[in-house]
Design a protein around this motif. Sequence first.
Motif, PDB file in Angstrom:
ATOM      1  N   THR A 108     -21.872  16.148  -2.557  1.00  0.00           N
ATOM      2  CA  THR A 108     -23.113  16.742  -3.469  1.00  0.00           C
ATOM      3  C   THR A 108     -24.597  16.941  -2.500  1.00  0.00           C
ATOM      4  O   THR A 108     -25.480  17.376  -3.116  1.00  0.00           O
ATOM      5  CB  THR A 108     -23.639  15.616  -4.398  1.00  0.00           C
ATOM      6  OG1 THR A 108     -24.109  14.494  -3.736  1.00  0.00           O
ATOM      7  CG2 THR A 108     -22.420  15.442  -5.208  1.00  0.00           C
ATOM      8  N   MET A 109     -24.390  16.710  -1.211  1.00  0.00           N
ATOM      9  CA  MET A 109     -25.388  17.045  -0.196  1.00  0.00           C
ATOM     10  C   MET A 109     -24.706  17.591   1.011  1.00  0.00           C
ATOM     11  O   MET A 109     -23.416  17.518   1.266  1.00  0.00           O
ATOM     12  CB  MET A 109     -26.124  16.073  -0.021  1.00  0.00           C
ATOM     13  CG  MET A 109     -25.725  14.922   0.828  1.00  0.00           C
ATOM     14  SD  MET A 109     -26.632  13.287   1.142  1.00  0.00           S
ATOM     15  CE  MET A 109     -27.990  14.151   2.358  1.00  0.00           C
ATOM     16  N   ASP A 110     -25.781  18.229   1.790  1.00  0.00           N
ATOM     17  CA  ASP A 110     -25.062  18.495   3.356  1.00  0.00           C
ATOM     18  C   ASP A 110     -24.445  17.478   3.959  1.00  0.00           C
ATOM     19  O   ASP A 110     -25.146  16.509   4.276  1.00  0.00           O
ATOM     20  CB  ASP A 110     -26.251  19.201   3.918  1.00  0.00           C
ATOM     21  CG  ASP A 110     -26.113  19.905   5.243  1.00  0.00           C
ATOM     22  OD1 ASP A 110     -25.231  19.374   5.905  1.00  0.00           O
ATOM     23  OD2 ASP A 110     -26.654  21.147   5.326  1.00  0.00           O
ATOM     24  N   ARG A 111     -23.342  17.664   4.450  1.00  0.00           N
ATOM     25  CA  ARG A 111     -22.445  16.527   4.993  1.00  0.00           C
ATOM     26  C   ARG A 111     -23.274  16.295   6.339  1.00  0.00           C
ATOM     27  O   ARG A 111     -23.302  15.123   7.061  1.00  0.00           O
ATOM     28  CB  ARG A 111     -21.030  16.981   5.253  1.00  0.00           C
ATOM     29  CG  ARG A 111     -20.532  16.702   3.986  1.00  0.00           C
ATOM     30  CD  ARG A 111     -19.018  17.083   3.851  1.00  0.00           C
ATOM     31  NE  ARG A 111     -18.493  17.279   2.329  1.00  0.00           N
ATOM     32  CZ  ARG A 111     -17.494  17.689   2.205  1.00  0.00           C
ATOM     33  NH1 ARG A 111     -16.910  18.670   2.722  1.00  0.00           N
ATOM     34  NH2 ARG A 111     -17.023  17.782   0.808  1.00  0.00           N
ATOM     35  N   ARG A 167     -14.022  21.967   7.349  1.00  0.00           N
ATOM     36  CA  ARG A 167     -14.853  23.005   7.371  1.00  0.00           C
ATOM     37  C   ARG A 167     -15.045  23.329   8.931  1.00  0.00           C
ATOM     38  O   ARG A 167     -15.763  24.376   9.185  1.00  0.00           O
ATOM     39  CB  ARG A 167     -16.234  22.283   6.829  1.00  0.00           C
ATOM     40  CG  ARG A 167     -16.187  22.133   5.483  1.00  0.00           C
ATOM     41  CD  ARG A 167     -16.285  23.305   4.382  1.00  0.00           C
ATOM     42  NE  ARG A 167     -17.630  23.696   4.473  1.00  0.00           N
ATOM     43  CZ  ARG A 167     -18.634  23.329   3.849  1.00  0.00           C
ATOM     44  NH1 ARG A 167     -18.696  22.300   3.103  1.00  0.00           N
ATOM     45  NH2 ARG A 167     -19.789  23.916   3.920  1.00  0.00           N
ATOM     46  N   LEU A 168     -14.315  22.704   9.848  1.00  0.00           N
ATOM     47  CA  LEU A 168     -14.667  22.838  11.296  1.00  0.00           C
ATOM     48  C   LEU A 168     -13.531  23.717  11.833  1.00  0.00           C
ATOM     49  O   LEU A 168     -13.696  24.133  12.885  1.00  0.00           O
ATOM     50  CB  LEU A 168     -15.246  21.764  11.792  1.00  0.00           C
ATOM     51  CG  LEU A 168     -16.344  20.990  11.463  1.00  0.00           C
ATOM     52  CD1 LEU A 168     -16.599  19.818  12.392  1.00  0.00           C
ATOM     53  CD2 LEU A 168     -17.626  22.034  11.427  1.00  0.00           C
ATOM     54  N   PRO A 230     -23.232  22.382   3.549  1.00  0.00           N
ATOM     55  CA  PRO A 230     -23.614  22.259   2.295  1.00  0.00           C
ATOM     56  C   PRO A 230     -22.521  22.362   1.234  1.00  0.00           C
ATOM     57  O   PRO A 230     -21.569  22.870   1.611  1.00  0.00           O
ATOM     58  CB  PRO A 230     -24.830  23.336   1.992  1.00  0.00           C
ATOM     59  CG  PRO A 230     -24.287  24.459   2.928  1.00  0.00           C
ATOM     60  CD  PRO A 230     -23.825  23.874   4.061  1.00  0.00           C
ATOM     61  N   PRO A 231     -22.738  21.846   0.080  1.00  0.00           N
ATOM     62  CA  PRO A 231     -21.333  22.078  -0.743  1.00  0.00           C
ATOM     63  C   PRO A 231     -21.260  23.574  -0.915  1.00  0.00           C
ATOM     64  O   PRO A 231     -22.296  24.275  -1.101  1.00  0.00           O
ATOM     65  CB  PRO A 231     -22.022  21.235  -2.193  1.00  0.00           C
ATOM     66  CG  PRO A 231     -22.996  20.396  -1.677  1.00  0.00           C
ATOM     67  CD  PRO A 231     -23.636  20.913  -0.522  1.00  0.00           C
ATOM     68  N   LEU A 232     -19.867  23.706  -1.229  1.00  0.00           N
ATOM     69  CA  LEU A 232     -19.726  25.276  -1.310  1.00  0.00           C
ATOM     70  C   LEU A 232     -19.820  25.847  -2.834  1.00  0.00           C
ATOM     71  O   LEU A 232     -19.626  26.801  -2.911  1.00  0.00           O
ATOM     72  CB  LEU A 232     -18.270  25.474  -0.837  1.00  0.00           C
ATOM     73  CG  LEU A 232     -18.104  25.501   0.509  1.00  0.00           C
ATOM     74  CD1 LEU A 232     -16.394  25.550   1.022  1.00  0.00           C
ATOM     75  CD2 LEU A 232     -18.938  26.231   1.410  1.00  0.00           C
ATOM     76  N   ALA A 237     -26.637  20.175  -6.858  1.00  0.00           N
ATOM     77  CA  ALA A 237     -27.579  19.694  -7.932  1.00  0.00           C
ATOM     78  C   ALA A 237     -27.194  18.717  -8.954  1.00  0.00           C
ATOM     79  O   ALA A 237     -28.181  17.970  -9.512  1.00  0.00           O
ATOM     80  CB  ALA A 237     -27.711  20.963  -8.909  1.00  0.00           C
ATOM     81  N   ARG A 238     -25.901  18.127  -8.566  1.00  0.00           N
ATOM     82  CA  ARG A 238     -25.394  16.899  -9.090  1.00  0.00           C
ATOM     83  C   ARG A 238     -26.033  15.747  -8.555  1.00  0.00           C
ATOM     84  O   ARG A 238     -25.964  15.749  -7.549  1.00  0.00           O
ATOM     85  CB  ARG A 238     -23.970  16.921  -9.144  1.00  0.00           C
ATOM     86  CG  ARG A 238     -23.176  18.256  -9.956  1.00  0.00           C
ATOM     87  CD  ARG A 238     -21.877  17.890 -10.041  1.00  0.00           C
ATOM     88  NE  ARG A 238     -21.174  17.189  -9.065  1.00  0.00           N
ATOM     89  CZ  ARG A 238     -20.279  17.784  -8.197  1.00  0.00           C
ATOM     90  NH1 ARG A 238     -20.134  19.186  -8.563  1.00  0.00           N
ATOM     91  NH2 ARG A 238     -19.732  17.066  -7.102  1.00  0.00           N
ATOM     92  N   ARG A 239     -26.047  14.621  -9.374  1.00  0.00           N
ATOM     93  CA  ARG A 239     -26.304  13.233  -8.740  1.00  0.00           C
ATOM     94  C   ARG A 239     -25.015  12.630  -8.386  1.00  0.00           C
ATOM     95  O   ARG A 239     -23.900  12.541  -9.242  1.00  0.00           O
ATOM     96  CB  ARG A 239     -27.018  12.435  -9.995  1.00  0.00           C
ATOM     97  CG  ARG A 239     -28.600  13.040  -9.998  1.00  0.00           C
ATOM     98  CD  ARG A 239     -29.284  11.829 -10.767  1.00  0.00           C
ATOM     99  NE  ARG A 239     -29.440  10.820 -10.315  1.00  0.00           N
ATOM    100  CZ  ARG A 239     -30.049   9.763 -10.840  1.00  0.00           C
ATOM    101  NH1 ARG A 239     -30.658   9.798 -12.071  1.00  0.00           N
ATOM    102  NH2 ARG A 239     -30.177   8.591 -10.221  1.00  0.00           N
ATOM    103  N   ALA A 240     -25.001  11.899  -7.219  1.00  0.00           N
ATOM    104  CA  ALA A 240     -23.725  11.207  -7.137  1.00  0.00           C
ATOM    105  C   ALA A 240     -23.647   9.852  -7.604  1.00  0.00           C
ATOM    106  O   ALA A 240     -24.150   8.748  -7.032  1.00  0.00           O
ATOM    107  CB  ALA A 240     -23.659  10.942  -5.470  1.00  0.00           C
TER     108      ALA A 240
END
Length: 441
Positions: A108-111, A167-168, A230-232, A237-240
């Motif tokens: 839910t956030m930029d890793r 993602r890498l 960031p999430p794709l 916007a969601r809460r974890a």
Amino acid sequence: MDTSESSDAPETNAEAKAEAGSAPRPRDEARRGWRRWAMDTRPLRRPAYRRLWSSTIVTAVGSQLTAVAVPKQIYDITGSSAWVGYAGLAGLLPMVVFALWGGAVADTMDRRRLLLITNTGIAVTSVLFWVQAAAGLDSVAVLMVLLATQQAFFGLNAPARTASIARLVPAGELAAANALGSTVMQTGLVAGPLLAGALIPVIGLPELYLLDALALCVTLWAVARLPALPPLDGSAARRAGLSEILAGFRYIARHKVLLLSFVADVIAMVLGMPRALFPQLAAETYAPYGEGLALGLLFAAIPIGAVLGGLFSGTFSRARRHGWMVIGAVVAWGAAIAGFGLSGSLWLAVVFLAAAGVADMVSMVFRGAILLSAATDEMRGRMQGVFTVVVAGGPRLADVLHGTAGAAYGPRAAVTGGGLLVVAVMLALAAAVPALRRYRV
């Protein structure tokens, strides 16, 4: 690939190509001579992955300095091995809780941002370990609190770190990337404690903590240079919260290949990890070789085998039938453990344990690749959170099971029986549920 999972593949490949930075080379690129057997280093051509992996080289050893220093300091203060055991529990519980939550946060956030925050937290706790040791506080309570805090940060960090790999690098290089990372971590398990043992008489315990903190600065530098992750799917916007964690478990239940990858690890580790019996075997079965030598070799053999498996991972990392590779690796692990249980010779026992380490490396590589390729990006953090809990909890459950069985039936019978159970249960599961057999990247 199992038809239930095939819908995830196009998205996964697109994500990897978008984030890798350069087009992947053909999968069947020729490798000649010894290079076809050696470790597949294709992922290191990706600058972002190379930075993340390079930081692991330093921290894999540095983290083991603290892992040795904490129980040593607790034993010095209390003179009790029981307190050392309590410390392990104090670190396990927060790690389990925060790994599950951390997996949801990672989705839910930029890793990259999460990695910066958590690595900073781990580094700060390492500095605090150094401060309390240098000040001579001699407080077990302080050590317990610091250890619990550090493991909580680790629980938040691990899912984001592993989920970022997809993602890498491209999907076709996930197994190779896992082999590179697992080899470094296993090398740290061997080199770190040896280095700590050599440094304690020279520089003392406080400085071990400080060295770990300095190593974490390298990690922070490497993570800071990663691209944003960031999430794709706009899930920032969601809460974890609890609902997100439960959604991860429902996702696992719906996707059989993911569930089976976890079950395979539980089978191998809970039924077949005999480390709780190493002290008794060293004192009884292998006593003629020298109890200290036997104990050291037994504990070192599996990590050494895993490192060797990683160094020669070019022999298997390009395989596409990931499900069969997991099944074969778990069966090989069980057979090697059974062989260890039957061994009356220390050197033969070490060979069997090293073979088990190779099998464990193969299993780690392909279970990790399945989790990254079969899950969509918005679920990868939660999958890695569960993976962290399974990897940490399985061997501890095995300690209880094998310790009890060893006391009841004798250590060699318990080890042999556990290894044979691994083989039988894994083959039965593979026969009964075809999803894992059918899965290919």
